[in-house]
Scaffold this motif. Structure first.
Motif, PDB file in Angstrom:
ATOM      1  N   GLY A   1      -6.267  -4.948  -9.283  1.00 21.33           N
ATOM      2  CA  GLY A   1      -6.208  -3.590  -8.749  1.00 21.33           C
ATOM      3  C   GLY A   1      -6.774  -2.559  -9.705  1.00 21.33           C
ATOM      4  O   GLY A   1      -7.351  -1.549  -9.284  1.00 21.33           O
TER       5      GLY A   1
ATOM      6  N   GLY B   1       0.071   0.929 -10.406  1.00 18.46           N
ATOM      7  CA  GLY B   1       0.326  -0.329  -9.722  1.00 18.46           C
ATOM      8  C   GLY B   1       1.530  -0.997 -10.351  1.00 18.46           C
ATOM      9  O   GLY B   1       1.629  -1.113 -11.581  1.00 18.46           O
TER      10      GLY B   1
ATOM     11  N   ARG C   1      -8.147   0.609  -7.663  1.00 17.24           N
ATOM     12  CA  ARG C   1      -7.076   0.950  -6.736  1.00 17.24           C
ATOM     13  C   ARG C   1      -5.970   1.705  -7.466  1.00 17.24           C
ATOM     14  O   ARG C   1      -5.300   2.554  -6.899  1.00 17.24           O
ATOM     15  CB  ARG C   1      -6.517  -0.338  -6.113  1.00 17.24           C
ATOM     16  CG  ARG C   1      -5.388  -0.099  -5.114  1.00 17.24           C
ATOM     17  CD  ARG C   1      -4.985  -1.401  -4.442  1.00 17.24           C
ATOM     18  NE  ARG C   1      -3.952  -1.193  -3.467  1.00 17.24           N
ATOM     19  CZ  ARG C   1      -3.436  -2.145  -2.703  1.00 17.24           C
ATOM     20  NH1 ARG C   1      -3.880  -3.386  -2.825  1.00 17.24           N
ATOM     21  NH2 ARG C   1      -2.485  -1.874  -1.833  1.00 17.24           N
ATOM     22  N   TYR C   2      -5.761   1.327  -8.729  1.00 16.12           N
ATOM     23  CA  TYR C   2      -4.781   1.994  -9.578  1.00 16.12           C
ATOM     24  C   TYR C   2      -5.475   2.523 -10.828  1.00 16.12           C
ATOM     25  O   TYR C   2      -6.491   2.002 -11.265  1.00 16.12           O
ATOM     26  CB  TYR C   2      -3.672   1.026 -10.014  1.00 16.12           C
ATOM     27  CG  TYR C   2      -3.172   0.114  -8.937  1.00 16.12           C
ATOM     28  CD1 TYR C   2      -2.558   0.608  -7.793  1.00 16.12           C
ATOM     29  CD2 TYR C   2      -3.316  -1.271  -9.059  1.00 16.12           C
ATOM     30  CE1 TYR C   2      -2.101  -0.236  -6.806  1.00 16.12           C
ATOM     31  CE2 TYR C   2      -2.869  -2.129  -8.079  1.00 16.12           C
ATOM     32  CZ  TYR C   2      -2.266  -1.608  -6.943  1.00 16.12           C
ATOM     33  OH  TYR C   2      -1.825  -2.461  -5.968  1.00 16.12           O
TER      34      TYR C   2
ATOM     35  N   ALA D   1       3.061  -3.505  -5.337  1.00 19.66           N
ATOM     36  CA  ALA D   1       2.140  -4.629  -5.177  1.00 19.66           C
ATOM     37  C   ALA D   1       2.764  -5.852  -5.818  1.00 19.66           C
ATOM     38  O   ALA D   1       3.699  -5.742  -6.608  1.00 19.66           O
ATOM     39  CB  ALA D   1       0.793  -4.320  -5.817  1.00 19.66           C
TER      40      ALA D   1
ATOM     41  N   THR E   1       0.814  -1.211   0.000  1.00 20.26           N
ATOM     42  CA  THR E   1       0.000   0.000   0.000  1.00 20.26           C
ATOM     43  C   THR E   1       0.849   1.263   0.000  1.00 20.26           C
ATOM     44  O   THR E   1       0.327   2.359  -0.092  1.00 20.26           O
ATOM     45  CB  THR E   1      -0.916   0.040   1.238  1.00 20.26           C
ATOM     46  OG1 THR E   1      -0.110   0.086   2.422  1.00 20.26           O
ATOM     47  CG2 THR E   1      -1.794  -1.188   1.271  1.00 20.26           C
TER      48      THR E   1
ATOM     49  N   THR F   1      -1.533  -9.345  -8.533  1.00 20.14           N
ATOM     50  CA  THR F   1      -2.680  -8.565  -8.061  1.00 20.14           C
ATOM     51  C   THR F   1      -2.933  -7.305  -8.889  1.00 20.14           C
ATOM     52  O   THR F   1      -3.902  -6.589  -8.629  1.00 20.14           O
ATOM     53  CB  THR F   1      -2.487  -8.137  -6.595  1.00 20.14           C
ATOM     54  OG1 THR F   1      -1.376  -7.209  -6.499  1.00 20.14           O
ATOM     55  CG2 THR F   1      -2.220  -9.340  -5.695  1.00 20.14           C
TER      56      THR F   1
END
Length: 321
Positions: A120, A71, A125-126, A112, A37, A116
């Protein structure tokens, strides 16, 4: 590209020349993945949006934030890794910094594990994944390589480099390995869910069909973990993309730990992965990569890291097959 039984090889002379060229990258130590993270400053400084020539191509939400979240598995030197100061360095961060100047934003790398990254993107997330990811039809279409079943929406790629796959062993202990067909009865350590992992599984099936001893595969979250397994004699060989293999051979243990065996195979494009529904961002990235190529900055970056053999001249979308 997708794994296939016919592998395209490149000349050993080019391979050896590229290994020597990677010396310009310096003797930097490989490091493992850290906090997934944690945000890493790998994008460099970018121009303000008002001065950036391609800023208007970006989605307004990203322009407002001034940041593209990246990511990345930051343990894959020389493509992306942590240098001695803990800063994210390598081909991808340097290219991202150059793209940032064109787009007027900062590329913020977040660490990461490789397997994943596509998830992501799906979870937002990205904004993008940039991590020596081979552009393949399976990834474009969200197809699981092992089962052939659709497992996701897939991603679009903006291609920016070309790399093949290499085999390397402990130095002075090549196990008689010269080609992939010499792997039957051997044990390979490899980073999971990579293109090398796909090729290893295909080779294991090929060994079994030929009635030979199978190729045993041990997969790990990061490439340094695979190398550690081989160093401890738990595996005979490691497979990784050629730039990574060559960098490890040149720098690990001051060049005393590993050696490349045979030629690289299956040359295919690295791509920046973007969610299928984010076409505006995809097209902005394509324009930025092409602008960096056309300006000559791309060549400087590629030459800096000693990987000129993988340079491209056109930033294609979904050029993998």
């Amino acid at each position: 590209m997708t794994a296939s039984s016919t592998r395209r090889t490149t000349a050993a002379q080019s391979r050896l020349a590229a290994v020597g060229a990677i010396a310009v990258a310096g003797a930097l130590l490989l490091t493992g993945c850290g906090d997934q993270t944690k945000k890493n400053d790998g994008g460099g400084d970018s121009q303000s949006a008002s001065n950036a020539p391609l800023a208007e191509k970006l989605p307004q939400a990203i322009r407002d934030k001034g940041v593209i979240r990246v990511g990345s598995d930051i343990a894959y030197a020389p493509v992306e890794f942590k240098d001695d100061s803990g800063r994210t360095a390598g081909i991808d961060p340097d290219l991202a910094a150059a793209m940032g100047k064109q787009l007027g934003v900062k590329f913020e790398f977040q660490n990461a594990t490789f397997d994943t990254l596509v998830g992501g993107l799906a979870s937002k997330r990205y904004d993008i994944a940039m991590s020596a990811m081979t552009d393949t039809k399976e990834r474009q279409e969200g197809i699981d390589e092992d089962t052939g079943k659709k497992v996701g929406a897939g991603v679009d790629f903006v291609d920016y480099f070309t790399a093949g796959v290499s085999l390397y062993t402990n130095k002075g202990d090549d196990q008689g390995i010269k080609t992939w067909d010499d792997l039957c009865g051997k044990t390979m350590a490899v980073q999971r869910n990579t293109f090398s992992h796909d090729l290893a599984k295909e080779q294991a099936q090929k060994c079994e069909k030929a009635g030979e001893k199978t190729l045993k595969i041990e997969d790990f979250a990061t490439n340094p973990e695979a190398e550690t397994r081989m160093r401890s004699k738990g595996a005979d060989v490691v497979s990784a993309d050629f730039p990574i293999a060559a960098y490890s051979v040149k720098n690990s243990g001051g060049g005393k730990y590993f050696e490349i065996v045979g030629d690289q195979v299956e040359a295919g494009p690295y791509g920046i992965a973007v969610a299928k529904d984010n076409t505006q961002l995809r097209d902005a990235l394509q324009a930025a990569v092409q602008a960096v190529i056309d300006s000559g900055e791309y060549k400087k970056i590629i030459d800096k890291w000693g990987v000129a053999d993988g340079a491209i001249t056109e930033a294609k979308i979904n050029g993998g097959s």
